[in-house]
Design an enzyme around this catalytic site. Sequence first.
Site, short mmCIF file in Angstrom:
data_model
loop_
_atom_site.label_atom_id
_atom_site.label_comp_id
_atom_site.label_asym_id
_atom_site.label_seq_id
_atom_site.Cartn_x
_atom_site.Cartn_y
_atom_site.Cartn_z
N ARG A 283 0.83 -1.21 0.00
CA ARG A 283 0.00 0.00 0.00
C ARG A 283 0.86 1.26 0.00
NH1 ARG A 283 -5.49 -1.07 3.33
NH2 ARG A 283 -4.21 -0.77 5.17
N GLY A 284 2.17 1.10 0.02
CA GLY A 284 3.07 2.25 0.02
C GLY A 284 3.30 2.78 -1.39
N SER B 132 18.20 2.55 -0.67
CA SER B 132 17.97 3.96 -0.95
C SER B 132 19.31 4.63 -1.25
CB SER B 132 17.34 4.58 0.29
OG SER B 132 17.50 5.96 0.27
N SER B 133 19.26 5.74 -1.97
CA SER B 133 20.52 6.43 -2.30
C SER B 133 21.15 7.06 -1.06
CB SER B 133 20.27 7.49 -3.37
OG SER B 133 19.26 8.36 -2.94
N CYS B 134 20.43 7.13 0.07
CA CYS B 134 21.01 7.72 1.28
C CYS B 134 22.06 6.81 1.92
CB CYS B 134 19.95 8.10 2.29
SG CYS B 134 19.16 6.69 3.04
N TYR C 204 18.50 5.59 9.33
CA TYR C 204 17.81 4.90 8.24
C TYR C 204 18.85 4.27 7.30
CZ TYR C 204 14.57 4.47 4.33
OH TYR C 204 13.80 4.01 3.29
N LYS D 213 19.58 0.35 6.09
CA LYS D 213 19.53 -0.06 4.68
C LYS D 213 20.85 -0.72 4.26
CE LYS D 213 15.42 0.95 3.57
NZ LYS D 213 14.52 -0.09 3.10
N PRO E 26 17.24 2.86 -5.20
CA PRO E 26 16.56 3.92 -5.97
C PRO E 26 16.97 5.31 -5.50
CG PRO E 26 14.99 2.44 -4.86
CD PRO E 26 16.33 2.20 -4.27
N ASN F 177 15.63 9.47 -5.24
CA ASN F 177 14.37 10.02 -4.70
C ASN F 177 13.23 9.68 -5.65
OD1 ASN F 177 15.60 11.65 -2.55
ND2 ASN F 177 16.45 12.82 -4.26
N HIS G 47 8.82 13.64 1.77
CA HIS G 47 10.03 14.03 1.06
C HIS G 47 9.81 15.37 0.35
CE1 HIS G 47 10.78 9.57 1.32
NE2 HIS G 47 11.88 10.09 1.82
N TRP H 257 12.38 25.71 2.17
CA TRP H 257 13.50 25.49 3.10
C TRP H 257 14.84 25.46 2.36
CZ3 TRP H 257 13.60 21.67 7.70
CH2 TRP H 257 12.66 22.09 8.66
N ARG I 135 19.16 17.60 -6.77
CA ARG I 135 18.54 16.31 -6.48
C ARG I 135 18.03 15.66 -7.77
NH1 ARG I 135 20.69 17.13 -2.50
NH2 ARG I 135 19.96 17.15 -0.34
N ASP J 67 20.08 22.44 4.39
CA ASP J 67 20.03 22.05 2.98
C ASP J 67 20.15 20.54 2.79
OD1 ASP J 67 19.63 24.28 1.47
OD2 ASP J 67 21.75 24.75 1.20
N1 LIG Z 1 10.05 7.16 -1.43
C1 LIG Z 1 11.28 7.32 -1.88
O1 LIG Z 1 11.66 8.39 -2.36
C2 LIG Z 1 12.26 6.18 -1.84
C3 LIG Z 1 13.50 6.40 -2.39
C4 LIG Z 1 14.42 5.39 -2.38
C5 LIG Z 1 14.10 4.17 -1.81
N2 LIG Z 1 12.88 3.97 -1.28
C6 LIG Z 1 12.63 2.67 -0.68
O2 LIG Z 1 11.46 2.04 -1.09
C7 LIG Z 1 10.90 1.30 -0.01
C8 LIG Z 1 9.43 1.70 0.17
O3 LIG Z 1 9.35 3.10 0.35
P1 LIG Z 1 7.98 3.90 0.10
O4 LIG Z 1 8.36 5.26 -0.27
O5 LIG Z 1 7.05 3.11 -0.75
O6 LIG Z 1 7.40 3.97 1.60
P2 LIG Z 1 5.89 4.08 2.10
O7 LIG Z 1 5.03 4.73 1.06
O8 LIG Z 1 5.94 4.66 3.47
O9 LIG Z 1 5.46 2.55 2.20
C9 LIG Z 1 6.04 1.70 3.11
C10 LIG Z 1 5.08 0.57 3.34
O10 LIG Z 1 5.65 -0.30 4.33
C11 LIG Z 1 4.63 -0.65 5.25
N3 LIG Z 1 5.19 -0.94 6.55
C12 LIG Z 1 5.91 -0.12 7.36
N4 LIG Z 1 6.21 -0.74 8.50
C13 LIG Z 1 5.66 -2.00 8.43
C14 LIG Z 1 5.60 -3.09 9.30
N5 LIG Z 1 6.19 -3.05 10.51
N6 LIG Z 1 4.95 -4.20 8.90
C15 LIG Z 1 4.34 -4.25 7.69
N7 LIG Z 1 4.35 -3.23 6.80
C16 LIG Z 1 4.99 -2.12 7.19
C17 LIG Z 1 3.75 0.59 5.32
O11 LIG Z 1 2.49 0.26 5.82
P3 LIG Z 1 1.77 1.34 6.82
O12 LIG Z 1 1.72 2.62 6.04
O13 LIG Z 1 0.43 0.71 7.06
O14 LIG Z 1 2.64 1.41 8.04
C18 LIG Z 1 3.73 1.01 3.85
O15 LIG Z 1 2.72 0.31 3.14
C19 LIG Z 1 11.76 1.61 1.21
O16 LIG Z 1 12.64 0.55 1.41
C20 LIG Z 1 12.52 2.82 0.82
O17 LIG Z 1 13.80 2.86 1.39
C21 LIG Z 1 11.94 4.95 -1.27
#
Ligand SMILES: NC(=O)c1ccc[n+]([C@@H]2O[C@H](COP(=O)([O-])OP(=O)(O)OC[C@H]3O[C@@H](n4cnc5c(N)ncnc54)[C@H](OP(=O)(O)O)[C@@H]3O)[C@@H](O)[C@H]2O)c1
Length: 315
Positions: free
Chosen positions: A15-16, A110-112, A139, A143, A166, A168, A182, A205, A212, A272
């Site tokens: 759902r994320g 993540s790139s961080c 974080y 990772k 990935p 951002n 973000h 900010w 980026r 920044d």
């Molecule tokens: N967004 C970015 O810019 C970005 C960039 C680089 C890498 N990533 C990577 O992509 C991955 C996903 O990121 P996202 O942006 O999609 O994050 P997100 O939208 O916050 O989604 C994360 C998902 O993980 C679930 N989750 C969190 N804690 C959990 C738990 N304890 N048990 C089961 N489910 C859990 C959340 O459910 P709930 O919401 O119900 O807690 C949510 O569905 C991460 O590993 C992140 O590092 C993201």
Amino acid sequence: MPLKFDSRIYVAGHRGLVGSAVVRALEQRGYHELLLRTHAELDLTEQAAVREFFDRERPEAVILAAARVGGIQANNTRPALFLRDNLLIQDHVIDAAHRSGVQKLVFLGSSCIYPKLAPQPIKEDYLLTGPLEPTNEWYAIAKIAGLKMCQAYRREFGFNAISLMPTNLYGPGDNFDLQNSHVLPALLRRFHEARLRGDASVTVWGTGTPRREFLHVDDLASAVVYLLETYDAEPIVNVGWGEDVTIRELAHLMAEVTGYRGDVLFDPSKPDGTPRKLLDTSRLSALGWRPSLSLRDGIEQTYAWFQAHVAGARL
Ligand SMILES: NC(=O)c1ccc[n+]([C@@H]2O[C@H](COP(=O)([O-])OP(=O)(O)OC[C@H]3O[C@@H](n4cnc5c(N)ncnc54)[C@H](OP(=O)(O)O)[C@@H]3O)[C@@H](O)[C@H]2O)c1
């Protein structure tokens, strides 16, 4: 054994932002046996529940897109939570996947994870060559442990886990919360609301000079499916768009896309973060994948989604 369209694929975090895009991409490609559990149905920080799920459901592949994710503010104020939850989630899922005989696991980092002052563009080899950006080091450390766990399980057990880093991301389903989101979704929402209120100015900010890179999440999901099917090796793979913009350029693009006509100001007293963050994507290009959405098209599409779903979005 290669995956088939009826292979059982567990998308953790479906759902994320990332997980929902991966589900769309897998379904579009023809996979139709997806295993999905909400956080409430399966808390991945609970080891016994995770093991029981894998033993019962026996997925053949796993996309690990569940994580505790947030912006600078959230990372800064909740270091223990970010470190603990991410370590637990990845430890439980990777270990249970290996124990239950999963054929392939894709870990999303993540790139961080790269040093704050890494040379640009950032190659995968720069991992662990210098200090991290302090605002999100908790974080990032989690990772780094996750991608090392994938590499260790491959070396010791022959477990086919790959790790993608990935840049951002943005797109439909993003978190538009002003405290925890973000930079791109936060700016989109601020310019949208400023236009509705008729504000004379929007203050962003920082100095506006950091550079980026942004990748639309549908492009990321396309890369995830491509590498799920074609890449089986230890080295991590950057997934980026290939070019970066300044926060100033991004802010002006947001003003144009949202139709905001007031002034765009910057507040240099606010932090920044890393001066520049652009991933070197030559490894991914050599593997045969390229992104397809331009930044403007991606933002316009995301803004259309935001307006259509504004009531249901995470505000
Ligand atoms: N967004 C970015 O810019 C970005 C960039 C680089 C890498 N990533 C990577 O992509 C991955 C996903 O990121 P996202 O942006 O999609 O994050 P997100 O939208 O916050 O989604 C994360 C998902 O993980 C679930 N989750 C969190 N804690 C959990 C738990 N304890 N048990 C089961 N489910 C859990 C959340 O459910 P709930 O919401 O119900 O807690 C949510 O569905 C991460 O590993 C992140 O590092 C993201």
